[in-house]
Design a protein around this motif. Sequence first.
Motif, PDB file in Angstrom:
ATOM      1  N   UNK A 192      18.020  -8.672   3.119  1.00 17.12           N
ATOM      2  CA  UNK A 192      16.686  -9.117   3.530  1.00 17.12           C
ATOM      3  C   UNK A 192      15.692  -9.165   2.370  1.00 17.12           C
ATOM      4  N   UNK A 193      14.651  -9.935   2.592  1.00 16.33           N
ATOM      5  CA  UNK A 193      13.598 -10.150   1.600  1.00 16.33           C
ATOM      6  C   UNK A 193      12.995  -8.831   1.103  1.00 16.33           C
ATOM      7  N   UNK A 194      12.518  -8.014   2.023  1.00 15.47           N
ATOM      8  CA  UNK A 194      11.858  -6.777   1.607  1.00 15.47           C
ATOM      9  C   UNK A 194      12.833  -5.805   0.948  1.00 15.47           C
ATOM     10  N   UNK A 195      14.075  -5.783   1.409  1.00 12.62           N
ATOM     11  CA  UNK A 195      15.059  -4.881   0.813  1.00 12.62           C
ATOM     12  C   UNK A 195      15.291  -5.242  -0.655  1.00 12.62           C
ATOM     13  N   UNK A 196      15.348  -6.541  -0.946  1.00 13.18           N
ATOM     14  CA  UNK A 196      15.501  -6.993  -2.335  1.00 13.18           C
ATOM     15  C   UNK A 196      14.290  -6.574  -3.160  1.00 13.18           C
ATOM     16  N   UNK A 197      13.092  -6.810  -2.636  1.00 13.86           N
ATOM     17  CA  UNK A 197      11.876  -6.457  -3.370  1.00 13.86           C
ATOM     18  C   UNK A 197      11.793  -4.963  -3.649  1.00 13.86           C
ATOM     19  N   UNK A 198      12.154  -4.148  -2.675  1.00 16.07           N
ATOM     20  CA  UNK A 198      12.084  -2.690  -2.855  1.00 16.07           C
ATOM     21  C   UNK A 198      13.069  -2.243  -3.923  1.00 16.07           C
ATOM     22  N   UNK A 199      14.276  -2.799  -3.902  1.00 14.14           N
ATOM     23  CA  UNK A 199      15.261  -2.446  -4.935  1.00 14.14           C
ATOM     24  C   UNK A 199      14.787  -2.864  -6.317  1.00 14.14           C
TER      25      UNK A 199
ATOM     26  N   UNK B  79      15.926   8.425   8.728  1.00 16.20           N
ATOM     27  CA  UNK B  79      15.702   6.986   8.701  1.00 16.20           C
ATOM     28  C   UNK B  79      15.578   6.467   7.270  1.00 16.20           C
ATOM     29  N   UNK B  80      14.851   7.180   6.429  1.00 21.04           N
ATOM     30  CA  UNK B  80      14.726   6.762   5.039  1.00 21.04           C
ATOM     31  C   UNK B  80      16.075   6.828   4.337  1.00 21.04           C
ATOM     32  N   UNK B  81      16.884   7.856   4.662  1.00 21.11           N
ATOM     33  CA  UNK B  81      18.230   7.952   4.090  1.00 21.11           C
ATOM     34  C   UNK B  81      19.082   6.758   4.524  1.00 21.11           C
ATOM     35  N   UNK B  82      18.977   6.396   5.803  1.00 17.33           N
ATOM     36  CA  UNK B  82      19.768   5.271   6.310  1.00 17.33           C
ATOM     37  C   UNK B  82      19.368   3.966   5.623  1.00 17.33           C
TER      38      UNK B  82
ATOM     39  N   UNK C   9       0.806  -1.222   0.000  1.00 18.32           N
ATOM     40  CA  UNK C   9       0.000   0.000   0.000  1.00 18.32           C
ATOM     41  C   UNK C   9       0.838   1.272   0.000  1.00 18.32           C
ATOM     42  N   UNK C  10       2.053   1.215   0.547  1.00 19.43           N
ATOM     43  CA  UNK C  10       2.839   2.455   0.645  1.00 19.43           C
ATOM     44  C   UNK C  10       4.164   2.413  -0.120  1.00 19.43           C
ATOM     45  N   UNK C  11       4.424   1.334  -0.862  1.00 23.47           N
ATOM     46  CA  UNK C  11       5.723   1.228  -1.520  1.00 23.47           C
ATOM     47  C   UNK C  11       5.961   2.330  -2.555  1.00 23.47           C
ATOM     48  N   UNK C  12       4.904   2.777  -3.222  1.00 24.60           N
ATOM     49  CA  UNK C  12       5.095   3.848  -4.211  1.00 24.60           C
ATOM     50  C   UNK C  12       5.513   5.151  -3.538  1.00 24.60           C
ATOM     51  N   UNK C  13       4.993   5.407  -2.354  1.00 23.89           N
ATOM     52  CA  UNK C  13       5.406   6.585  -1.592  1.00 23.89           C
ATOM     53  C   UNK C  13       6.864   6.459  -1.163  1.00 23.89           C
ATOM     54  N   UNK C  14       7.273   5.254  -0.780  1.00 21.70           N
ATOM     55  CA  UNK C  14       8.666   5.014  -0.394  1.00 21.70           C
ATOM     56  C   UNK C  14       9.597   5.280  -1.577  1.00 21.70           C
ATOM     57  N   UNK C  15       9.216   4.810  -2.745  1.00 27.75           N
ATOM     58  CA  UNK C  15      10.033   5.017  -3.945  1.00 27.75           C
ATOM     59  C   UNK C  15      10.133   6.506  -4.273  1.00 27.75           C
ATOM     60  N   UNK C  16       9.040   7.233  -4.068  1.00 27.18           N
ATOM     61  CA  UNK C  16       9.063   8.671  -4.281  1.00 27.18           C
ATOM     62  C   UNK C  16      10.041   9.345  -3.330  1.00 27.18           C
TER      63      UNK C  16
ATOM     64  N   UNK D 127       9.947   0.438 -11.673  1.00 28.92           N
ATOM     65  CA  UNK D 127       9.326   1.752 -11.878  1.00 28.92           C
ATOM     66  C   UNK D 127      10.078   2.524 -12.954  1.00 28.92           C
ATOM     67  N   UNK D 128      11.399   2.518 -12.860  1.00 27.09           N
ATOM     68  CA  UNK D 128      12.220   3.240 -13.838  1.00 27.09           C
ATOM     69  C   UNK D 128      12.035   2.693 -15.249  1.00 27.09           C
ATOM     70  N   UNK D 129      11.860   1.386 -15.347  1.00 22.53           N
ATOM     71  CA  UNK D 129      11.711   0.737 -16.649  1.00 22.53           C
ATOM     72  C   UNK D 129      10.245   0.633 -17.089  1.00 22.53           C
TER      73      UNK D 129
END
Length: 260
Positions: free
Chosen positions: A161-168, A120-123, A8-15, A174-176
């Motif tokens: 971690x699992x989620x870190x891989x998915x987010x990357x 935190x987001x930067x870290x 639900x919030x991954x697009x905001x995280x990418x932004x 998104x870029x592609x």
Amino acid sequence: MNERITAANIDLVIQKNREIGKEVSAQALKLQTNSSIMKVASTPQLALLILQGFGLIQMPIEDKYWSGAIYVKEGKTIPVINTAIPRANQYFAAWHEIYHLIFDEVSSDHFIENDNIVEERKAEYFAACMLLSGVDIYYADLPTMEFTSKVLHCMSAFQAPYKAVLISLYEDAVQRENEKLKGRIKGALDLKMEDMPERFRKLGLDDSLVLPSFVINTSCLQAQIKEKKEADPELKYHGDNEEFLKNIEEEIRVITGVNK
């Protein structure tokens, strides 16, 4: 890191990542091109070695959402990593805390978990830069297999971690403008994956990456105290330093709600 990243919030995280990307990528590159620091082939293990120079404390904290923090007391800054979480999460947490120690000029006056959302987001983004550079290419080059299995292979290869891989991977999708991959990632992002070790074994992967280590280690601080004690045994504050370390361990337990 208290932020819960979901479909639900991954697009905001990418932004948010776009907004900080240039700055944080430059900081990661500064470390990656520093030959005096990048002496170890294993980037995850290097993170722990760097933290040892700051007096790293490793101890199991039975809270799966508490990965690590910076403990600040009497002018001393000490990193703490929770070893009751999977090793992959420990490595990611280590790079996360390195960002706070080296680049974060905002959050420096308290036990950092952290209240500053931007830092935190930067870290988090910094940790991803250090561990997951090239994961999109690796994923694309994997042979045809079920989507989640490909993600686990990426986890194994990059020790992340699992989620870190998915987010990357989502960031690259998104870029592609790869809507198919974006949909797959969103569908997998909120899976609990309680059987992760079993999934690793079935794929022939080393499951130690997704298991806790339960290490208890204060040797870095103890070694510093011992070194100073041997250099000048007559000084009376060595006992104070030993008591200081004991108090730190106790306060961490109190703060995290864990008994001895």
